[in-house]
Design a protein around this motif. Structure first.
Motif, PDB file in Angstrom:
ATOM      1  N   ALA A 233     -24.304  13.788 -12.476  1.00  0.00           N
ATOM      2  CA  ALA A 233     -24.069  12.403 -12.896  1.00  0.00           C
ATOM      3  C   ALA A 233     -23.187  11.675 -11.882  1.00  0.00           C
ATOM      4  N   ALA A 234     -22.166  12.354 -11.375  1.00  0.00           N
ATOM      5  CA  ALA A 234     -21.298  11.741 -10.362  1.00  0.00           C
ATOM      6  C   ALA A 234     -22.073  11.482  -9.074  1.00  0.00           C
ATOM      7  N   PHE A 235     -22.922  12.430  -8.698  1.00  0.00           N
ATOM      8  CA  PHE A 235     -23.772  12.284  -7.514  1.00  0.00           C
ATOM      9  C   PHE A 235     -24.663  11.052  -7.641  1.00  0.00           C
ATOM     10  N   ASN A 236     -25.253  10.865  -8.804  1.00  0.00           N
ATOM     11  CA  ASN A 236     -26.152   9.737  -9.029  1.00  0.00           C
ATOM     12  C   ASN A 236     -25.381   8.413  -9.053  1.00  0.00           C
ATOM     13  N   ARG A 237     -24.284   8.374  -9.775  1.00  0.00           N
ATOM     14  CA  ARG A 237     -23.531   7.121  -9.893  1.00  0.00           C
ATOM     15  C   ARG A 237     -22.782   6.766  -8.607  1.00  0.00           C
ATOM     16  N   ASN A 238     -22.590   7.749  -7.736  1.00  0.00           N
ATOM     17  CA  ASN A 238     -21.959   7.452  -6.445  1.00  0.00           C
ATOM     18  C   ASN A 238     -22.800   6.473  -5.626  1.00  0.00           C
ATOM     19  N   LEU A 239     -24.091   6.393  -5.910  1.00  0.00           N
ATOM     20  CA  LEU A 239     -24.922   5.404  -5.225  1.00  0.00           C
ATOM     21  C   LEU A 239     -24.430   3.986  -5.531  1.00  0.00           C
ATOM     22  N   LEU A 240     -23.960   3.765  -6.747  1.00  0.00           N
ATOM     23  CA  LEU A 240     -23.402   2.455  -7.095  1.00  0.00           C
ATOM     24  C   LEU A 240     -22.065   2.234  -6.386  1.00  0.00           C
ATOM     25  N   VAL A 241     -21.279   3.294  -6.253  1.00  0.00           N
ATOM     26  CA  VAL A 241     -20.028   3.206  -5.497  1.00  0.00           C
ATOM     27  C   VAL A 241     -20.323   2.789  -4.057  1.00  0.00           C
ATOM     28  N   ARG A 242     -21.376   3.374  -3.486  1.00  0.00           N
ATOM     29  CA  ARG A 242     -21.736   3.045  -2.102  1.00  0.00           C
ATOM     30  C   ARG A 242     -22.157   1.584  -1.971  1.00  0.00           C
ATOM     31  N   LEU A 253     -19.050   1.142 -12.980  1.00  0.00           N
ATOM     32  CA  LEU A 253     -19.584   2.506 -13.149  1.00  0.00           C
ATOM     33  C   LEU A 253     -19.668   2.901 -14.616  1.00  0.00           C
ATOM     34  N   ASP A 254     -18.708   2.461 -15.410  1.00  0.00           N
ATOM     35  CA  ASP A 254     -18.721   2.819 -16.832  1.00  0.00           C
ATOM     36  C   ASP A 254     -19.863   2.147 -17.589  1.00  0.00           C
ATOM     37  N   ALA A 255     -20.479   1.152 -16.971  1.00  0.00           N
ATOM     38  CA  ALA A 255     -21.554   0.409 -17.637  1.00  0.00           C
ATOM     39  C   ALA A 255     -22.924   1.003 -17.344  1.00  0.00           C
ATOM     40  N   PHE A 256     -22.978   2.118 -16.595  1.00  0.00           N
ATOM     41  CA  PHE A 256     -24.251   2.766 -16.287  1.00  0.00           C
ATOM     42  C   PHE A 256     -24.145   4.267 -16.554  1.00  0.00           C
ATOM     43  N   ALA A 257     -25.128   4.791 -17.264  1.00  0.00           N
ATOM     44  CA  ALA A 257     -25.167   6.214 -17.614  1.00  0.00           C
ATOM     45  C   ALA A 257     -26.217   6.937 -16.789  1.00  0.00           C
ATOM     46  N   HIS A 258     -25.890   8.169 -16.407  1.00  0.00           N
ATOM     47  CA  HIS A 258     -26.853   9.035 -15.734  1.00  0.00           C
ATOM     48  C   HIS A 258     -27.862   9.563 -16.749  1.00  0.00           C
ATOM     49  N   VAL A 259     -29.153   9.481 -16.406  1.00  0.00           N
ATOM     50  CA  VAL A 259     -30.227   9.966 -17.276  1.00  0.00           C
ATOM     51  C   VAL A 259     -31.182  10.809 -16.445  1.00  0.00           C
ATOM     52  N   ALA A 260     -31.508  11.999 -16.923  1.00  0.00           N
ATOM     53  CA  ALA A 260     -32.508  12.854 -16.277  1.00  0.00           C
ATOM     54  C   ALA A 260     -33.597  13.150 -17.297  1.00  0.00           C
ATOM     55  N   ILE A 261     -34.851  12.855 -16.941  1.00  0.00           N
ATOM     56  CA  ILE A 261     -35.957  13.056 -17.877  1.00  0.00           C
ATOM     57  C   ILE A 261     -37.086  13.813 -17.182  1.00  0.00           C
ATOM     58  N   TRP A 262     -37.780  14.632 -17.951  1.00  0.00           N
ATOM     59  CA  TRP A 262     -38.956  15.346 -17.458  1.00  0.00           C
ATOM     60  C   TRP A 262     -40.198  14.522 -17.767  1.00  0.00           C
ATOM     61  N   ASN A 263     -40.998  14.266 -16.735  1.00  0.00           N
ATOM     62  CA  ASN A 263     -42.255  13.532 -16.889  1.00  0.00           C
ATOM     63  C   ASN A 263     -43.397  14.547 -16.806  1.00  0.00           C
ATOM     64  N   SER A 275     -28.463   1.075 -17.906  1.00  0.00           N
ATOM     65  CA  SER A 275     -27.473   0.067 -18.259  1.00  0.00           C
ATOM     66  C   SER A 275     -27.058   0.230 -19.722  1.00  0.00           C
ATOM     67  N   ARG A 276     -25.754   0.276 -19.950  1.00  0.00           N
ATOM     68  CA  ARG A 276     -25.247   0.449 -21.314  1.00  0.00           C
ATOM     69  C   ARG A 276     -25.143  -0.876 -22.069  1.00  0.00           C
ATOM     70  N   ALA A 277     -25.358  -2.006 -21.374  1.00  0.00           N
ATOM     71  CA  ALA A 277     -25.201  -3.316 -22.020  1.00  0.00           C
ATOM     72  C   ALA A 277     -25.972  -4.368 -21.237  1.00  0.00           C
ATOM     73  N   ASP A 278     -26.167  -5.517 -21.841  1.00  0.00           N
ATOM     74  CA  ASP A 278     -26.674  -6.663 -21.092  1.00  0.00           C
ATOM     75  C   ASP A 278     -25.596  -7.069 -20.087  1.00  0.00           C
ATOM     76  N   GLN A 279     -25.968  -7.236 -18.849  1.00  0.00           N
ATOM     77  CA  GLN A 279     -24.962  -7.526 -17.824  1.00  0.00           C
ATOM     78  C   GLN A 279     -25.633  -8.110 -16.586  1.00  0.00           C
ATOM     79  N   ARG A 280     -24.824  -8.609 -15.682  1.00  0.00           N
ATOM     80  CA  ARG A 280     -25.321  -9.123 -14.415  1.00  0.00           C
ATOM     81  C   ARG A 280     -24.448  -8.559 -13.290  1.00  0.00           C
ATOM     82  N   VAL A 281     -25.089  -8.121 -12.221  1.00  0.00           N
ATOM     83  CA  VAL A 281     -24.400  -7.537 -11.071  1.00  0.00           C
ATOM     84  C   VAL A 281     -24.722  -8.364  -9.838  1.00  0.00           C
TER      85      VAL A 281
END
Length: 342
Positions: A233-242, A253-263, A275-281
């Motif tokens: 999760a930290a690896f994935n959200r670090n993309l937003l840090v970058r 960062l707290d407004a986005f959750a890491h999700v892993a799904i099998w397709n 996204s955990r909420a309606d927001q604008r970036v």
């Protein structure tokens, strides 16, 4: 020169982010996960008990490196002839060119290099990665071996491979390494195109060593890509840090959750940021103001999983013949040695 290079990389990053966040669904390219911190986090992932790819691949390399080195010679059992004063007409040594696409820490290629050293041979190694940290670490790992020369290319796979192939000396054998199931980050058409590009850089009789993760129970995949310690999760959200750091983004960062799904329809595990909420970036350097609705996702990475026969077929379709395929049945991982067809 350095500032110009950095500016170009940042401009490319901004252009890609601008384009990809306008897609539906929103996306970000997985190559941007690997800044200095991202590379360190991925190295930590590789040591987690739930992520078995690296350990399985290292085990297969440990067991089969002598056979792979012998194949480099072109005739089993003659590996000591490599770089030992025999091979080319007139007695010049045949020094293999080994090219690794995505070198990581160098812990895998050093296994082959040590096997080559034990066989009395030498080699020229070219490392290709977009991460400067990965290149530096791999060069340090290989630096203690005196029988090889090392050249690093901070490039995309395609550009770096062309540069490495251009350095080939005559008919010296060439081996390309694509390990760590990196092939799984490409969708099927792109994987075919990339394998064809590798084949195009090789001469008949050259080799490709491909590491690929196999289909396994969904529970195992979920733990591997959404580990209980939260490293992935930290690896994935670090993309937003970058993006925040390099492009002037305002991601919370707290407004986005890491999700892993099998397709299951595509045989792939997907990583998303939800996204955990309606927001604008806003992202100043990309000229963006991006709205997100609650539950909307940014697709950051795919990792395709295969059956052994699918790996054989991918190689065949790209102009290769399977020479050997070794599998770890417990971890469900395959290491396949291909030969380039004439």
């Amino acid at each position: 020169m350095m500032n110009t290079s950095v500016d170009r990389l940042l401009a490319d990053f901004a252009t890609d982010v601008q384009r990809d966040l306008a897609l539906a669904p929103k996306q970000l390219q997985s190559k941007y996960l690997y800044d200095a911190l991202g590379s360190s986090l991925f190295e930590a992932i590789c040591r987690l008990p739930w992520y078995r790819i690296t350990r399985a691949e290292r085990g297969l390399l440990d067991r089969h490196a002598p056979a792979i080195v012998a194949r480099l010679c072109g005739r089993a059992g003659e590996a000591p002839r490599l770089g030992s004063g025999q091979g080319h007409e007139g007695g010049a040594p045949r020094i293999p060119l080994i090219v690794e696409l995505g070198c990581g820490s160098g812990e895998k290629i050093v296994i082959l290099a040590e096997a080559l050293q034990s066989a009395g041979g030498r080699a020229r190694v070219h490392l290709i990665d977009i991460s400067s940290q990965a290149l530096e670490q791999s060069e340090r790992t290989l630096g203690r071996l005196r029988h090889i020369s090392v050249v690093g290319h901070r490039q995309t796979y395609e550009v770096g491979l062309r540069q490495a192939a251009a350095a080939r000396d005559g008919d010296d054998p060439m081996l390309v390494l694509l390990l760590g199931s990196n092939i799984g980050n490409f969708d099927m058409p792109a994987a075919h195109e990339f394998l064809c590009a590798i084949r195009g850089a090789l001469a008949p009789g050259d080799a490709l060593l491909l590491g690929a993760d196999l289909v396994k129970p969904v529970r195992d995949l979920q733990l591997a890509y959404d580990d209980p310690l939260g490293v992935t999760a930290a690896f994935n959200r670090n993309l937003l840090v970058r993006i925040n750091r390099d492009l002037g983004g305002t991601f919370d960062l707290d407004a986005f959750a890491h999700v892993a799904i099998w397709n299951p329809a595509q045989n792939r595990i997907e990583m998303h940021l939800e996204s955990r909420a309606d927001q604008r970036v806003t992202i100043a350097r990309a000229g963006l103001s991006v709205p997100f609705t609650r539950g909307e996702r940014i697709w950051t990475e795919s990792s395709y999983k295969y059956e052994p026969w699918q790996i054989d077929r991918m190689g065949l379709d790209a102009g290769f013949t399977t020479t050997e395929q070794w599998t770890d049945g417990d971890a469900r991982f395959a290491l396949t040695l291909f030969t380039a067809n004439g």
